[in-house]
Design a protein around this motif. Sequence first.
Motif, mmCIF file in Angstrom:
data_model
loop_
_atom_site.group_PDB
_atom_site.id
_atom_site.type_symbol
_atom_site.label_atom_id
_atom_site.label_comp_id
_atom_site.label_asym_id
_atom_site.label_seq_id
_atom_site.Cartn_x
_atom_site.Cartn_y
_atom_site.Cartn_z
ATOM 1 N N LYS A 128 42.333 41.943 25.547
ATOM 2 C CA LYS A 128 43.075 41.145 24.773
ATOM 3 C C LYS A 128 43.999 40.484 25.750
ATOM 4 N N TYR A 129 44.391 39.132 25.525
ATOM 5 C CA TYR A 129 45.717 38.417 26.381
ATOM 6 C C TYR A 129 46.670 38.974 25.464
ATOM 7 N N SER A 130 47.680 39.057 26.153
ATOM 8 C CA SER A 130 49.313 39.247 25.309
ATOM 9 C C SER A 130 50.006 38.215 26.142
ATOM 10 N N PRO A 131 50.808 37.170 25.588
ATOM 11 C CA PRO A 131 50.448 36.557 24.373
ATOM 12 C C PRO A 131 48.950 36.208 24.393
ATOM 13 N N ASP A 132 48.349 35.992 22.916
ATOM 14 C CA ASP A 132 47.019 35.528 22.929
ATOM 15 C C ASP A 132 46.867 34.090 23.490
ATOM 16 N N LEU A 133 45.881 34.117 23.960
ATOM 17 C CA LEU A 133 45.321 33.127 24.930
ATOM 18 C C LEU A 133 44.081 32.467 24.364
ATOM 19 N N LYS A 134 43.967 31.305 23.589
ATOM 20 C CA LYS A 134 42.862 30.913 22.864
ATOM 21 C C LYS A 134 41.490 30.768 23.757
ATOM 22 N N TYR A 135 41.800 30.173 24.903
ATOM 23 C CA TYR A 135 40.683 30.005 25.806
ATOM 24 C C TYR A 135 40.582 30.829 26.977
ATOM 25 N N VAL A 166 39.450 33.615 29.392
ATOM 26 C CA VAL A 166 38.399 34.004 29.896
ATOM 27 C C VAL A 166 38.124 35.435 30.028
ATOM 28 N N LYS A 167 36.921 35.829 29.389
ATOM 29 C CA LYS A 167 36.583 37.285 29.289
ATOM 30 C C LYS A 167 35.199 37.699 29.896
ATOM 31 N N PRO A 168 35.318 38.878 30.370
ATOM 32 C CA PRO A 168 34.078 39.328 31.275
ATOM 33 C C PRO A 168 32.820 39.448 30.066
ATOM 34 N N SER A 169 31.680 39.217 30.759
ATOM 35 C CA SER A 169 30.309 39.453 29.906
ATOM 36 C C SER A 169 30.588 41.098 29.363
ATOM 37 N N LYS A 170 29.368 41.381 28.485
ATOM 38 C CA LYS A 170 29.617 42.549 27.854
ATOM 39 C C LYS A 170 29.177 43.786 29.039
ATOM 40 N N SER A 210 47.520 53.380 36.892
ATOM 41 C CA SER A 210 46.298 52.632 37.395
ATOM 42 C C SER A 210 45.760 51.886 36.566
ATOM 43 N N SER A 211 44.993 50.565 36.974
ATOM 44 C CA SER A 211 44.457 49.706 36.240
ATOM 45 C C SER A 211 43.199 49.084 36.991
ATOM 46 N N VAL A 212 42.346 48.606 36.139
ATOM 47 C CA VAL A 212 41.016 48.403 36.785
ATOM 48 C C VAL A 212 40.547 46.979 35.947
ATOM 49 N N TYR A 213 40.659 45.744 36.570
ATOM 50 C CA TYR A 213 40.033 44.597 35.812
ATOM 51 C C TYR A 213 38.858 44.154 36.689
ATOM 52 N N CYS A 214 37.877 43.748 35.842
ATOM 53 C CA CYS A 214 36.552 43.203 36.328
ATOM 54 C C CYS A 214 36.544 41.765 35.726
ATOM 55 N N TRP A 215 35.635 40.981 36.550
ATOM 56 C CA TRP A 215 35.376 39.773 36.030
ATOM 57 C C TRP A 215 33.997 39.342 36.516
ATOM 58 N N ASP A 216 33.373 38.445 36.088
ATOM 59 C CA ASP A 216 32.146 37.836 36.586
ATOM 60 C C ASP A 216 32.176 36.941 37.763
#
Length: 250
Positions: free
Chosen positions: A7-14, A16-20, A46-52
């Motif tokens: 989830k985005y903080s603060p909330d971002l309506k549009y 982009v989120k990764p596929s399932k 540690s943190s891991v971020y993934c995107w399509d």
Amino acid sequence: RSPWSNKYSPDLKYGVKPSKQVRDIGVNANEAFSIYREFYYEGGVSSVYCWDLEGGFAACVLIKKTQDQSKKGQPMKGTWDSIHVIEIEDKKKPAHYKLTSTVMLTLETENQQTGTVSLAGSLTRQDEQDLTVDSHNSHVSNMGRMIEAMELKLRTTMQLIYFEKTKDIVDNLRSAKGTSMTKKQHDLAQNVADSIGKRANKNQQIRHFSFVGHVCPHYRLSPCNDVVVVQISVSSRHLLLFLVVRGQTN
């Protein structure tokens, strides 16, 4: 976007989120690299971020470890930041992995002998591999092996090249002894070479003489002794002498 809640903080309506599928890889990667961080860094974050991506996906693995002087026995403070960006093309077999790794390091220490010493720098390396993806070799395990090998290579490079080179430069710029003591050592070594030359037979004359220098601290015999090394070439033979000088005034 939180790598744990997605989830985005603060909330971002549009936003982009990764596929399932990519999201599942991100969840597993966060768990795996959290264990990796505990084993190698004994703490930190540690943190891991993934995107399509078109033809695959990408991941960014971030590791941060901070060291301070609040605990006894920790003489220095500093920060280690590892940034690993890996692009995966998994539409073809085997999958193609392109890894770009950057390490940023800052160190600071202070004592009575040296005062405050600060050191900071960064190092970047790249690697590309074609790896099989199946039930025994998932994307997370392939990423983990590549990043583990890259971090080992970066740590070795920093330790053997950058730290040792900096130490050599500082040792050449700063001497624990004054010029008068250094001159006495040179004079003593020259006298020894002259004495050996007089005793050598006519067919074995000294061809080369060099003063190697003071050996410290591993060859120090006692607090009041110094060791002077003289290298002398007699004909085709090399002679290395260790001369013990008693006291600081001899």
